[in-house]
Design an enzyme around this catalytic site. Structure first.
Site, PDB file in Angstrom:
ATOM      1  N   SER A 109       3.722   9.460   9.051  1.00  0.00           N
ATOM      2  CA  SER A 109       2.297   9.107   9.008  1.00  0.00           C
ATOM      3  C   SER A 109       1.986   7.648   9.279  1.00  0.00           C
ATOM      4  O   SER A 109       0.816   7.263   9.297  1.00  0.00           O
ATOM      5  CB  SER A 109       1.696   9.509   7.656  1.00  0.00           C
ATOM      6  N   LYS A 112      -0.555   7.060  11.880  1.00  0.00           N
ATOM      7  CA  LYS A 112      -2.001   6.982  11.667  1.00  0.00           C
ATOM      8  C   LYS A 112      -2.561   5.569  11.820  1.00  0.00           C
ATOM      9  O   LYS A 112      -3.774   5.405  11.993  1.00  0.00           O
ATOM     10  CB  LYS A 112      -2.350   7.556  10.289  1.00  0.00           C
ATOM     11  N   SER A 166      -3.658   9.663   3.754  1.00  0.00           N
ATOM     12  CA  SER A 166      -2.820  10.244   4.814  1.00  0.00           C
ATOM     13  C   SER A 166      -3.221  11.687   5.106  1.00  0.00           C
ATOM     14  O   SER A 166      -2.357  12.547   5.319  1.00  0.00           O
ATOM     15  CB  SER A 166      -1.336  10.168   4.428  1.00  0.00           C
ATOM     16  N   LYS A 271       0.525   1.294   5.133  1.00  0.00           N
ATOM     17  CA  LYS A 271       0.538   2.724   5.467  1.00  0.00           C
ATOM     18  C   LYS A 271       1.900   3.294   5.095  1.00  0.00           C
ATOM     19  O   LYS A 271       2.939   2.702   5.384  1.00  0.00           O
ATOM     20  CB  LYS A 271       0.265   2.960   6.956  1.00  0.00           C
TER      21      LYS A 271
END
Length: 332
Positions: A109, A112, A166, A271
């Site tokens: 993720s 993202k 997420s 993140k």
């Protein structure tokens, strides 16, 4: 004396007869009970069977790409659980710590971050309503989502949930609502990576569920450097929680990074990511020891190991005299 002896002999003479009578009485009584039991539940001979418990099958963990490549065999002075680690001074570009920085691995993720950057740079209105549909279903890992099909949120809300919690369907919906559709969006992601000099990076979808979304720590440091300079991405990625109206109910979403609640950390952008092939991952921009640092940890083994590795790194950096004069390298 003679009387007592006679009585004793009489008692001995009568004892067999009494025993026989008691036995007869007891036997009769027993037979009655057996008969009654027999009428209630017929007696059957039952073979005893020994049931041996079978050992539960051993489910072996799926090895990460880093484990298969032997990246965890590379030693480092901090004994990190991450096979890839990279710390960069954002202002001077000095590498303070490096472990397998060029290894190209799935990034889960962390994808993202690029998704969010492309959305923001597209200039599309953040208040435009987007709807989650069956097209946003995860067909890669078959994961679920708190965003039911038919959920309508603004682009800004989708972006928030994608970065903070997420949310995969939110990220996918953002890509699907890009001009030209999902294919055009993925092409824009790869074009942006190339423009940033991320030569080891490639994307196939906007969520990170695919193991074919891959990059290196050195490339991701470039991405963090750029995204950390975008105010909305800084704000949304470091948001700790949000309450979102989903139809008639309000649902609370929280950040996937527990370090945001730690007062010892001053995080400007972050993140996290996880799929089996990638292991636990996290990238951050944080202010530490008076410096703006970029940190990348990939392919960490263990539920909380990426956070533990970040803590080890923080303590190590804080212990360095002058920090800037120190650099460690443990390259493959």
């Amino acid at each position: 004396m003679k009387t007592s002896l006679a009585a004793a002999l009489l008692s001995l003479a009568l004892l067999p007869a009494l025993s026989t009578a008691q036995a007869a009485t007891t036997g009769k009584s027993t037979r009655v009970v057996k008969t009654a039991k027999a009428k209630a539940t017929p007696t059957r001979k039952v073979k005893s069977v020994v049931v041996r418990k079978t050992a539960a099958p051993v489910v072996r963990a799926v090895p990460t790409f880093g484990q298969v490549a032997g990246l965890h065999d590379v030693d480092d002075p901090l004994e990190l659980r991450s096979s890839v680690a990279y710390v960069l001074d954002q202002n001077t570009n000095e590498v303070l710590f490096s472990k397998n920085p060029q290894a190209v691995l799935p990034i889960a993720s962390i994808t993202k971050l690029m998704t969010a950057l492309v959305v923001v740079e597209s200039g599309l209105p953040m208040d435009e309503k987007l709807t989650v549909t069956d097209e946003d279903r995860d067909t890669e890992k078959n994961t679920g989502s708190r965003l039911a099909f038919g959920t309508t949120l603004t682009r800004g809300e989708m972006l928030h949930l994608a970065l903070m919690s997420s949310e995969n369907r939110a990220a996918h919906a953002l890509g699907r609502h890009y001009p030209g559709g999902l294919n055009a969006f993925v092409a824009a992601m790869n074009a942006k990576a190339q423009s940033l000099g991320m030569a080891d990076t490639h994307y196939v979808e906007p969520t990170g569920l695919s193991s074919r979304n891959q990059s290196s720590a050195a490339d991701l440091a470039k991405l963090v450097n750029v995204t950390s300079q975008v105010p909305i991405l800084r704000d949304l990625s470091t948001s700790r929680e949000a309450r979102v109206a989903l139809g008639k109910r309000t649902v609370q979403f929280r950040s996937t990074n527990g370090l945001l609640a730690n007062p010892l950390w001053d995080i400007g952008l972050q993140k996290t990511g996880f799929i089996n092939e990638a292991g636990k991952c996290v990238v951050m921009q944080a202010r530490m020891a008076g410096r703006q640092l970029i940190m990348v940890f990939l392919d960490s083994s263990g539920k909380t190991s990426r956070i533990a590795d970040a803590e080890r790194m923080r303590k190590w950096l804080a212990s360095l005299p002058g920090v800037a004069e120190q650099a460690v390298s443990a390259k493959l």
